[in-house]
Write a protein that holds these residues in place. Structure first.
Motif, PDB file in Angstrom:
ATOM      1  N   PRO A  91       0.836  -1.206   0.000  1.00 57.20           N
ATOM      2  CA  PRO A  91       0.000   0.000   0.000  1.00 57.20           C
ATOM      3  C   PRO A  91       0.872   1.258   0.000  1.00 57.20           C
ATOM      4  O   PRO A  91       1.907   1.302   0.671  1.00 57.20           O
ATOM      5  N   THR A 113      -3.858   9.569   7.926  1.00 57.13           N
ATOM      6  CA  THR A 113      -2.876  10.651   7.791  1.00 57.13           C
ATOM      7  C   THR A 113      -2.352  11.038   9.163  1.00 57.13           C
ATOM      8  O   THR A 113      -3.124  11.162  10.118  1.00 57.13           O
ATOM      9  N   THR A 156       0.582  10.103   4.502  1.00 60.59           N
ATOM     10  CA  THR A 156      -0.719   9.469   4.295  1.00 60.59           C
ATOM     11  C   THR A 156      -0.508   8.045   3.816  1.00 60.59           C
ATOM     12  O   THR A 156       0.176   7.812   2.817  1.00 60.59           O
ATOM     13  N   LEU A 157      -1.091   7.099   4.541  1.00 55.53           N
ATOM     14  CA  LEU A 157      -1.054   5.677   4.178  1.00 55.53           C
ATOM     15  C   LEU A 157      -2.435   5.273   3.675  1.00 55.53           C
ATOM     16  O   LEU A 157      -3.432   5.463   4.386  1.00 55.53           O
ATOM     17  N   THR A 158      -2.504   4.739   2.477  1.00 54.89           N
ATOM     18  CA  THR A 158      -3.759   4.268   1.897  1.00 54.89           C
ATOM     19  C   THR A 158      -3.695   2.761   1.723  1.00 54.89           C
ATOM     20  O   THR A 158      -2.806   2.240   1.041  1.00 54.89           O
ATOM     21  N   ASN A 159      -4.612   2.055   2.351  1.00 57.19           N
ATOM     22  CA  ASN A 159      -4.607   0.593   2.264  1.00 57.19           C
ATOM     23  C   ASN A 159      -5.305   0.156   0.989  1.00 57.19           C
ATOM     24  O   ASN A 159      -6.537   0.058   0.922  1.00 57.19           O
ATOM     25  N   THR A 160      -4.526  -0.120  -0.033  1.00 57.26           N
ATOM     26  CA  THR A 160      -5.065  -0.600  -1.309  1.00 57.26           C
ATOM     27  C   THR A 160      -5.090  -2.126  -1.378  1.00 57.26           C
ATOM     28  O   THR A 160      -5.422  -2.692  -2.418  1.00 57.26           O
ATOM     29  N   VAL A 184       2.494   5.003   0.500  1.00 56.73           N
ATOM     30  CA  VAL A 184       2.625   6.081   1.476  1.00 56.73           C
ATOM     31  C   VAL A 184       3.003   7.345   0.712  1.00 56.73           C
ATOM     32  O   VAL A 184       3.878   7.321  -0.152  1.00 56.73           O
ATOM     33  N   ALA A 210      -9.128   2.024   3.518  1.00 52.60           N
ATOM     34  CA  ALA A 210      -9.033   3.145   4.453  1.00 52.60           C
ATOM     35  C   ALA A 210      -7.770   3.959   4.203  1.00 52.60           C
ATOM     36  O   ALA A 210      -6.768   3.460   3.703  1.00 52.60           O
ATOM     37  N   THR A 211      -7.829   5.226   4.585  1.00 53.14           N
ATOM     38  CA  THR A 211      -6.703   6.149   4.478  1.00 53.14           C
ATOM     39  C   THR A 211      -6.445   6.779   5.837  1.00 53.14           C
ATOM     40  O   THR A 211      -7.387   7.222   6.497  1.00 53.14           O
ATOM     41  N   VAL A 233      -5.605  -0.999   9.935  1.00 54.81           N
ATOM     42  CA  VAL A 233      -6.085  -0.127   8.863  1.00 54.81           C
ATOM     43  C   VAL A 233      -6.868  -1.012   7.886  1.00 54.81           C
ATOM     44  O   VAL A 233      -6.305  -1.898   7.244  1.00 54.81           O
TER      45      VAL A 233
END
Length: 306
Positions: free
Chosen positions: A22, A81, A44-48, A24, A78-79, A74
């Motif tokens: 995911p 920050t 910002t971490l986005t869980n793809t 960052v 979800a995202t 997470v």
């Protein structure tokens, strides 16, 4: 089931669900900070991924030193920050690196990570602080330096025969220079690539002592005065190979990858006539992005305001 999501059972992991880490994202504000000034890192971490990221920790760091932010679980999609406001060191100079590094579990027996980096280049407090290349080696240890990207170097002994010993004050073209006070194999010159070096005082001329590898080095630099005005200048420095008639000093031999080469090499004095103003900084000419085989590079060993 209730409670902390990170304590819930892991969903069974299936190898066919392997995924890219995911992403960052990292921003730094302000984008051009100064030494001793505050900066804010925002990550910002986005869980793809199709699974939850468990026990997630997000590290924010400046030059490798920072703080952890514990995010827990997470969920997919979800995202999250997080920000960190810190202060650069008063003596920070040169390249300053910023990092956002996320660590997390993706199944019971495995973890993964994701990373983002950014950097800024602060003014160097001195020319020595900008040194990024080792160009001088001892005759009995040729491989400790590489001035041109092909394992060539200046000889410490040959330089000594011309009066260029560590820390020596030498005068060429009416200008006194201090030769780098370094041991063979340590960084002893800066490869001019647009670095900013702080200056103080005033004079009629800003002079450099250096040489060029892989052909003539050409580029434009800038003198910055204390009142904010700027003055551009151009340089054209010949290659180091051979005894050049325009050289300030010629040393009798050099090192190459296979040993000693008895061809003389030349060092030059070059610079810019100054206005009658207080100095603040000099932006070195951008000739190359480092010492690379086959690419002209300008090496500056000393600098003086006279």
């Amino acid at each position: 089931m209730s409670g902390n999501p990170s304590s819930r059972p892991y969903r069974p992991y299936r190898p066919e669900e392997d995924f890219l880490s995911p992403p960052v994202a990292l921003t730094v504000s302000p984008t051009s900070p100064e030494a001793g000034s505050p900066v804010t890192l925002t990550a910002t971490l986005t869980n793809t991924a199709p699974v939850a990221l468990r026990d997630t920790v997000l590290y924010l760091a400046v030059d490798g030193s920072g703080r952890p932010c514990r995010l827990g679980s997470v969920a997919p999609g979800a995202t999250v920050t997080r920000g960190w406001r810190t202060r650069l060191a008063d003596d920070a100079e040169g390249l300053v690196s910023f990092t956002a590094h996320a660590l997390f579990d993706v199944h019971r027996d495995g973890s993964d990570c994701s990373r983002a980096t950014s950097s800024v280049r602060l003014p160097n407090l001195s020319l020595a602080g900008a040194f990024d290349n080792a160009g001088i080696a001892s005759d009995d240890a040729l491989t400790v330096a590489d001035i041109d990207g092909s394992r060539s170097s200046l000889s410490a002994q040959a330089l000594s025969s011309a009066g260029l010993t560590p820390g020596a004050v030498v005068t060429y073209d009416g200008t006194a220079f201090t030769w780098p006070d370094t041991r063979p194999g340590n960084k002893d010159n800066v490869v001019a690539s647009g670095q900013t070096v702080l200056l103080s005082g005033a004079g009629s001329r800003l002079a450099f002592l250096g040489t060029s590898t892989w052909g003539e080095s050409k580029g434009e630099g800038t003198v910055v005065y204390a009142d904010g005005t700027r003055q551009t200048f151009s340089v054209a420095v010949p290659d180091w190979y051979g005894a050049n008639g325009s050289a300030a000093v010629v040393v009798p031999y050099r090192h190459i990858s296979t040993g000693r080469d008895d061809t003389p090499v030349s060092l030059y004095v070059f610079g810019v006539e100054l206005r009658d103003k207080e100095l603040r900084a000099v932006v070195l000419p951008k000739v190359s992005d480092g010492a690379q085989s086959g690419v002209p590079a300008l090496h500056i060993f000393a600098m003086s305001v006279a």
